[in-house]
Design a protein around this motif. Structure first.
Motif, PDB file in Angstrom:
ATOM      1  N   CYS A 140       0.870  -1.192   0.000  1.00  0.00           N
ATOM      2  CA  CYS A 140       0.000   0.000   0.000  1.00  0.00           C
ATOM      3  C   CYS A 140       0.903   1.237   0.000  1.00  0.00           C
ATOM      4  N   LEU A 141       0.711   2.118  -0.973  1.00  0.00           N
ATOM      5  CA  LEU A 141       1.558   3.308  -1.071  1.00  0.00           C
ATOM      6  C   LEU A 141       1.177   4.375  -0.049  1.00  0.00           C
ATOM      7  N   GLY A 142      -0.038   4.305   0.465  1.00  0.00           N
ATOM      8  CA  GLY A 142      -0.430   5.172   1.571  1.00  0.00           C
ATOM      9  C   GLY A 142      -0.443   6.655   1.279  1.00  0.00           C
ATOM     10  N   LEU A 143      -0.832   7.022   0.072  1.00  0.00           N
ATOM     11  CA  LEU A 143      -0.925   8.447  -0.260  1.00  0.00           C
ATOM     12  C   LEU A 143      -2.378   8.904  -0.394  1.00  0.00           C
ATOM     13  N   GLY A 144      -3.308   8.030  -0.031  1.00  0.00           N
ATOM     14  CA  GLY A 144      -4.679   8.458   0.206  1.00  0.00           C
ATOM     15  C   GLY A 144      -5.669   8.487  -0.932  1.00  0.00           C
ATOM     16  N   ASP A 145      -5.415   7.819  -2.059  1.00  0.00           N
ATOM     17  CA  ASP A 145      -6.414   7.791  -3.129  1.00  0.00           C
ATOM     18  C   ASP A 145      -7.717   7.168  -2.633  1.00  0.00           C
ATOM     19  N   CYS A 146      -7.598   6.097  -1.842  1.00  0.00           N
ATOM     20  CA  CYS A 146      -8.792   5.422  -1.307  1.00  0.00           C
ATOM     21  C   CYS A 146      -9.521   6.319  -0.310  1.00  0.00           C
ATOM     22  N   GLU A 147      -8.763   7.002   0.527  1.00  0.00           N
ATOM     23  CA  GLU A 147      -9.355   7.890   1.531  1.00  0.00           C
ATOM     24  C   GLU A 147     -10.147   9.014   0.868  1.00  0.00           C
ATOM     25  N   LYS A 148      -9.583   9.574  -0.194  1.00  0.00           N
ATOM     26  CA  LYS A 148     -10.277  10.658  -0.910  1.00  0.00           C
ATOM     27  C   LYS A 148     -11.521  10.139  -1.619  1.00  0.00           C
ATOM     28  N   ALA A 149     -11.452   8.905  -2.119  1.00  0.00           N
ATOM     29  CA  ALA A 149     -12.563   8.352  -2.895  1.00  0.00           C
ATOM     30  C   ALA A 149     -13.739   7.905  -2.035  1.00  0.00           C
ATOM     31  N   CYS A 150     -13.462   7.472  -0.805  1.00  0.00           N
ATOM     32  CA  CYS A 150     -14.522   6.911   0.051  1.00  0.00           C
ATOM     33  C   CYS A 150     -15.567   7.966   0.405  1.00  0.00           C
ATOM     34  N   PRO A 151     -16.819   7.761   0.010  1.00  0.00           N
ATOM     35  CA  PRO A 151     -17.856   8.756   0.298  1.00  0.00           C
ATOM     36  C   PRO A 151     -18.387   8.709   1.728  1.00  0.00           C
ATOM     37  N   PHE A 152     -17.891   7.768   2.524  1.00  0.00           N
ATOM     38  CA  PHE A 152     -18.428   7.592   3.876  1.00  0.00           C
ATOM     39  C   PHE A 152     -17.396   7.825   4.979  1.00  0.00           C
TER      40      PHE A 152
END
Length: 331
Positions: A140-152
């Motif tokens: 996991c590169l841990g730069l937050g693409d998933c965090e930004k994408a998560c609507p919840f």
């Protein structure tokens, strides 16, 4: 006089444009569809796309047209599915809740950096530069693409650059999975007893050199599984959920923690003494030598050996064995 002419021209233009807009509205108006509107009213309005359609409006239209099942909204879950099923006059098949999981434990304290990355601070960009700056090319590169994408707000990236999922907030929409360029996010059923927490498809020495938390492909998990539910594929454990009985022996025997057990699902066998006839069927069926007792005498469970696999419960002809919550390490 010129002011009056200008006012008349503007007024005339307003009338013409108003008439054109009215005609356009009439021509392109979306026909009323009471069924679609009723379905749309039941949806939560998250517009996450987890149903596979472009937002709640698209899903409502597909349901009304008979092109989509009534239980595809991951956010609304069973209550919404039941409500929509009532509108459509069908039965709502129960669907298990899915949650996101991170198949990586390569935080910076376990998986170091190969170089200093000085580009755009997002995973998609970082992955293009020498397969990322982390020592493990699967991490996991841990730069937050998933965090930004998560609507919840269900995913955060911690200070060691590792994504962390809050299962309570996760709605199972799968947006984070689509956003991750590394493929380390996956959706799993909430009731899955064991899941993999590593994505490194490399030999043990390579993994060990790159990450202290990675799967080293030793095969202890496969050897510990008594039910043929786990096989090593591409140096990683793959679990057949149809064969898995939830004994969690694979996770208990993993030396690096690359398999994680869902502790809330642990259980152990309990023999109700007054009902036990001492037939010995349970003792014979137990693959972990966790049943003690002589023939024709009450049997008992050796708690520290019991994994909660349920083999004894299935074998008992008298129904005197019960699987209860808690594991062999309970107090």
């Amino acid at each position: 006089m010129s002011v009056l002419i200008a006012a008349a021209v503007l007024g005339g233009m307003g009338l013409i444009f108003g008439a054109l807009l009215a005609l356009a509205a009439k021509k392109f108006a979306v026909p009323e569809n009471p069924t679609r509107d009723a379905v749309r009213e039941q949806l939560p309005g998250a517009n996450c796309g987890g149903c596979g359609f472009p937002g709640c409006d698209g899903y409502a239209q597909a349901v009304a047209d008979g092109k989509a099942d009534v239980n595809r909204c991951p956010v609304g879950g069973a209550p919404v599915a039941k409500a929509i099923a009532g509108i459509m006059g069908v039965e709502a098949e129960e669907k298990e809740k899915m949650v996101a999981t991170v198949r990586c434990r390569g935080s910076l304290d376990k998986c170091g950096l190969r170089f200093h990355y000085d580009g755009p601070m997002d995973c998609k960009s970082a992955a293009l530069v020498a397969e990322g700056d982390k020592a493990c090319r699967y991490a996991c590169l841990g730069l937050g693409d998933c965090e930004k994408a998560c609507p919840f707000g269900a995913i955060t990236v911690n200070e060691n650059r590792l994504a962390v999922v809050d299962e309570e907030k996760c709605q199972g929409c799968g947006v984070c999975v689509a956003a991750c360029p590394r493929g380390v996010l996956d959706m799993i059923p909430l009731s899955q007893p064991v899941h993999r927490t590593c994505s490194a498809m490399e030999k043990g020495k390579v993994v060990r050199d790159n990450c202290s938390a990675g799967c080293i492909g030793c095969g202890k998990c496969e050897r510990s599984c008594k039910f043929g539910a786990l096989k090593m594929v591409d140096n990683l454990p793959h679990i057949d959920q149809n064969k898995c009985v939830g004994c969690m022996s694979c996770a208990d025997n993993c030396p690096t923690g690359a398999l994680k057990s869902t502790e809330s699902l642990r259980r152990h066998a309990l023999i109700h003494d007054p009902q036990c006839t001492g037939c010995g069927e349970c003792k014979e069926a137990c693959p972990f030598n966790a049943i003690a007792g002589e023939k024709d005498y009450h049997h008992s469970v050796i708690e520290w050996n019991c994994t909660g696999c349920g083999s004894c419960e299935k074998a008992c002809p008298d129904g005197c064995i019960e699987m209860v919550k808690g594991g062999k390490y309970r107090v």
